[in-house]
Design an enzyme around this catalytic site. Structure first.
Site, PDB file in Angstrom:
ATOM      1  CB  THR A   1      -0.909   0.012   1.234  1.00 36.01           C
ATOM      2  OG1 THR A   1      -1.644  -1.211   1.278  1.00 36.01           O
ATOM      3  CG2 THR A   1      -1.890   1.181   1.168  1.00 36.01           C
TER       4      THR A   1
ATOM      5  CE  LYS B   1      -5.253  -2.053   1.276  1.00 36.79           C
ATOM      6  NZ  LYS B   1      -3.927  -2.527   1.601  1.00 36.79           N
TER       7      LYS B   1
ATOM      8  CE  LYS C   1       1.923   3.113   4.653  1.00 36.16           C
ATOM      9  NZ  LYS C   1       1.435   2.102   3.655  1.00 36.16           N
TER      10      LYS C   1
END
Length: 294
Positions: free
Chosen positions: A95, A171, A240
Site C-alpha cells: 500500500t 487500495k 500513513k
C-alpha cells in the site's frame, strides 16, 4: 511459477506460505533474515539482496511498509530492478502512493521491464489462509503472466485498469473507508456504553442485521473487546495510508472531509501513546471523549 518475495512481515509470511502450498518455487528476501525462518523451513530459498532474488524469476512480489521501503528494494545496484529479467514482472502488493507507482512504472518501462500494482485487502489471518482480496492494474498481458500467483494468495482477483497507479489509489480509498467505519463504530460504541448498553451487544445487533459485512464484524469485535492492543495492522501504517489518500485527493482537487477528521484521530492516538497498537485503537478515543473510565 518461479517467484521471488520481498518483505516478510505479518502479511508477507502468510503470502509466502500460500505460494509454497500451491507448489510455486519461492525465493525470499527481508532486511531481517530471522523473519524468513518459517518459510525457509517450508522449502523457500534465501537471497542476500533484492537483485539476487530477482534473477531468474517469473515474478517478483514486494510487500513492504511504505514508499521509502519500496524504493529501497527496487532501485540501485542491488535493487530488484537491476536483477529482473526480460519477461519477468514486478508485482507491488504494498500500500503505497499512486504517484510513486506511476513513477516506478515509467522506470520499469524505460528498461523494458514490467510492473503490476496489486495491493490486497485483508489482515494477516486472511493472508495466511489465502483469503485476501486482490486488486490488480497494469498491462493486461502482464497481469495474465502473474495471474497464477495472484489467484493463489486470494479468494478473488479484481482487474481494474491498465495503469498500475489505479490499483494503488483503489487500495487507499478502501483503507480510507475502513478508517471511517472504525471511527463510526467507536463513536457508536461509546454512546451505547454511556447509556448502559454493552458495546458487544451493540455490535451483535449491528453485525447480525444491516451491517453484516466483514469489515464491521472484524473491527466491531476488536472495538467491543478492546482487542486493538494486539496489532494486526499497526496504527502508524493506518496513519500513513490516511496521509497518502489525502495527498492523492489534493492532487486531484477532491475534498475528503472525513479523511481529515480521521487524520486528527490518528495524530491524537499517537499523542496518547498508541503508536504500538492496531489502527482500530482510534476508536478508543471516543470512550475518552465520552468520559468513560479506562
Amino acid at each position: 511459477m518461479k517467484i521471488g518475495l520481498i518483505g516478510l512481515g505479518n502479511m508477507g509470511v502468510g503470502i509466502g506460505g500460500s505460494l509454497l502450498r500451491d507448489g510455486h518455487s519461492l525465493t525470499v528476501y527481508n532486511r531481517s533474515k530471522d523473519k524468513a525462518d518459517a518459510l525457509l523451513a517450508q522449502g523457500a530459498r534465501w537471497a542476500d539482496t533484492p537483485r539476487e532474488l530477482a534473477q531468474g524469476q517469473d515474478a517478483v512480489l514486494t510487500m513492504v511498509a511504505d514508499d521509502a521501503a519500496l524504493l529501497a528494494v527496487t532501485r540501485g545496484d542491488n535493487g530488484l530492478l537491476a536483477g529482473l529479467g526480460a519477461g519477468a514482472v514486478h508485482v507491488s502488493l504494498s500500500t503505497v502512493s499512486p504517484a510513486l507507482v506511476e513513477q516506478l512504472a515509467q522506470e520499469h518501462a524505460a528498461q523494458g521491464k514490467a510492473l503490476v500494482a496489486s495491493p490486497v485487502f485483508g489482515r494477516p489471518d486472511a493472508a495466511a489462509a489465502a483469503k485476501l482480496f486482490v486488486v490488480a492494474s497494469g498491462k493486461p498481458e502482464h497481469i495474465t503472466a502473474v495471474r497464477p500467483a495472484l489467484e493463489c494468495i486470494g479468494q478473488k482477483l479484481f482487474e481494474i485498469g491498465d495503469q498500475p497507479q489505479q490499483a494503488a489509489l483503489v487500495k487507499l480509498i478502501g483503507n480510507f473507508l475502513i478508517s471511517c467505519v472504525i471511527e463510526g463504530l467507536g463513536e457508536g460504541a461509546a454512546l451505547a456504553e454511556k447509556a448502559g448498553v454493552a458495546p458487544e451487544k451493540l455490535i451483535e445487533v449491528l453485525t447480525g442485521s444491516i451491517f453484516a459485512a466483514p469489515v464491521y464484524q472484524v473491527y466491531g469485535a476488536l472495538i467491543a473487546n478492546a482487542g486493538y492492543l494486539n496489532p494486526g495492522f499497526a496504527l502508524p501504517l493506518g496513519q500513513k495510508d490516511n496521509r497518502l489518500v489525502l495527498q492523492a485527493a489534493e492532487g486531484l482537487n477532491v475534498p475528503l472531509p472525513f479523511a481529515s477528521i480521521v487524520r486528527d484521530r490518528f495524530v491524537r492516538a499517537n499523542a496518547q501513546g498508541l503508536a504500538g497498537a492496531d489502527w482500530s485503537a482510534i476508536a478508543s478515543l471516543s470512550r475518552q471523549d465520552a468520559g468513560l473510565p479506562d
